[in-house]
Write an enzyme that holds these catalytic residues in place. Structure first.
Site, PDB file in Angstrom:
ATOM      1  N   SER A 113       0.824  -1.216   0.000  1.00  0.00           N
ATOM      2  CA  SER A 113       0.000   0.000   0.000  1.00  0.00           C
ATOM      3  C   SER A 113       0.857   1.264   0.000  1.00  0.00           C
ATOM      4  CB  SER A 113      -0.892   0.033   1.239  1.00  0.00           C
ATOM      5  OG  SER A 113      -1.647  -1.137   1.329  1.00  0.00           O
TER       6      SER A 113
HETATM    7  N1  SAH Z   1      -0.299  -5.398   4.004  1.00  0.00           N
HETATM    8  C1  SAH Z   1       0.395  -5.609   2.782  1.00  0.00           C
HETATM    9  C2  SAH Z   1      -0.456  -5.284   1.562  1.00  0.00           C
HETATM   10  C3  SAH Z   1      -0.949  -6.539   1.014  1.00  0.00           C
HETATM   11  S1  SAH Z   1      -1.883  -6.565  -0.451  1.00  0.00           S
HETATM   12  C4  SAH Z   1       1.721  -4.924   2.714  1.00  0.00           C
HETATM   13  O1  SAH Z   1       2.070  -4.186   3.653  1.00  0.00           O
HETATM   14  O2  SAH Z   1       2.465  -5.153   1.765  1.00  0.00           O
HETATM   15  C5  SAH Z   1      -3.130  -7.678   0.080  1.00  0.00           C
HETATM   16  C6  SAH Z   1      -2.692  -9.074   0.386  1.00  0.00           C
HETATM   17  O3  SAH Z   1      -3.845  -9.794   0.806  1.00  0.00           O
HETATM   18  C7  SAH Z   1      -2.143  -9.839  -0.815  1.00  0.00           C
HETATM   19  O4  SAH Z   1      -0.852 -10.295  -0.537  1.00  0.00           O
HETATM   20  C8  SAH Z   1      -3.131 -11.000  -1.003  1.00  0.00           C
HETATM   21  O5  SAH Z   1      -2.514 -12.203  -1.408  1.00  0.00           O
HETATM   22  C9  SAH Z   1      -3.708 -11.124   0.402  1.00  0.00           C
HETATM   23  N2  SAH Z   1      -5.020 -11.779   0.477  1.00  0.00           N
HETATM   24  C10 SAH Z   1      -6.098 -11.620  -0.335  1.00  0.00           C
HETATM   25  N3  SAH Z   1      -7.132 -12.373   0.103  1.00  0.00           N
HETATM   26  C11 SAH Z   1      -6.688 -13.014   1.222  1.00  0.00           C
HETATM   27  C12 SAH Z   1      -7.287 -13.934   2.125  1.00  0.00           C
HETATM   28  N4  SAH Z   1      -8.540 -14.339   1.980  1.00  0.00           N
HETATM   29  N5  SAH Z   1      -6.543 -14.392   3.142  1.00  0.00           N
HETATM   30  C13 SAH Z   1      -5.254 -13.996   3.315  1.00  0.00           C
HETATM   31  N6  SAH Z   1      -4.639 -13.119   2.497  1.00  0.00           N
HETATM   32  C14 SAH Z   1      -5.338 -12.632   1.464  1.00  0.00           C
END
Ligand code: SAH
Length: 228
Positions: free
Chosen positions: A70
């Site tokens: 993000s």
């Molecule tokens: N917090 C992260 C941003 C991640 S983007 C950072 O600091 O980089 C969102 C993430 O959510 C992705 O890696 C995706 O694979 C994960 N995601 C999506 N659906 C999910 C689910 N149901 N359970 C766990 N992770 C999930």
């Protein structure tokens, strides 16, 4: 310590200061703990090598597997909205690069974080190990249902957009704890839901854009597993 080629750690620290003053304080994030955590965590180490020079820019960046880290301001805003105390235990859904987990880990006692893409969870773990984080517990699995095993939490942050607010996450909040979650499909808003004595108080914050929170059969690794 020397981690990266090209720009020196001192130069990155300088970029981090400008990021905090120009993107975060400038947009009225006031929590000292949040600002300090963002000044400390080396965001460039959570970004793919070839994008490191952009790691302190005012933008999200791709981290592979169709996912993104993000924008710094959004990390700061969501962290501030959680209203954290140093004794808190927090759940993060969507580990991704591991950056948001690291920011939380600077502020609270324990961070549980869950990610469905094994490669991302493993890469994040390597970075936390290198940096010496001991208070992040990483789980691979579907975070739509939270992690019942360690509940209830003092706060829950979801860093992927949900179509609706997952009921299990509400149930895993302690009284007075907050869930910070982007909700919507193409158009999303950040919501802050506080568990009160009477039920749940829901407030919306700003419009945002996140990758989707998946809750489908594409995760086939046998459910939630603690791996590290
Ligand atoms: N917090 C992260 C941003 C991640 S983007 C950072 O600091 O980089 C969102 C993430 O959510 C992705 O890696 C995706 O694979 C994960 N995601 C999506 N659906 C999910 C689910 N149901 N359970 C766990 N992770 C999930």
């Amino acid at each position: 310590m020397k981690f990266s080629s090209g720009i020196s750690e001192e130069a990155y620290a300088h970029l981090r200061k400008s990021m905090v003053s120009g993107q975060i304080e400038a947009r009225r994030i006031k929590s000292r703990r949040v600002l300090d955590a963002m000044l400390e965590v080396p965001r460039h180490l959570f970004v793919p090598q070839e994008l490191r020079n952009s790691s302190y820019d005012d933008t999200p960046l791709p981290i592979g597997y169709g996912q993104t880290i993000s924008q710094p301001y959004i990390v700061a805003l969501m962290t501030e909205l959680l209203n954290l105390k140093s004794s808190d235990t927090i759940l993060e859904v969507g580990t991704g690069s591991g950056y948001q987990s690291a920011v939380l880990a600077k502020i609270v006692e324990t961070v549980y974080t869950i990610e469905r893409v094994r490669e991302l969870a493993e890469s994040a773990q390597k970075i936390w190990n290198k940096l010496g984080y001991k208070n992040i517990i990483s789980v691979i699995g579907n975070g739509y249902n939270g992690i019942e095993e360690y509940a209830p939490y003092d706060g829950i942050i979801v860093t992927a957009a949900a179509k609706n607010i997952p009921e299990p996450l509400l149930q895993q909040l302690k009284s007075n704890a907050r869930l910070v979650i982007p909700v919507g499909e193409y158009y999303q808003k950040l919501w802050v839901i506080t568990r009160t004595e009477l039920g749940f108080d829901k407030r919306s914050s700003i419009p945002v854009r996140f990758v989707p929170l998946l809750d489908d059969e594409s995760f086939d690794d046998g459910g939630v597993k603690t791996v590290f």
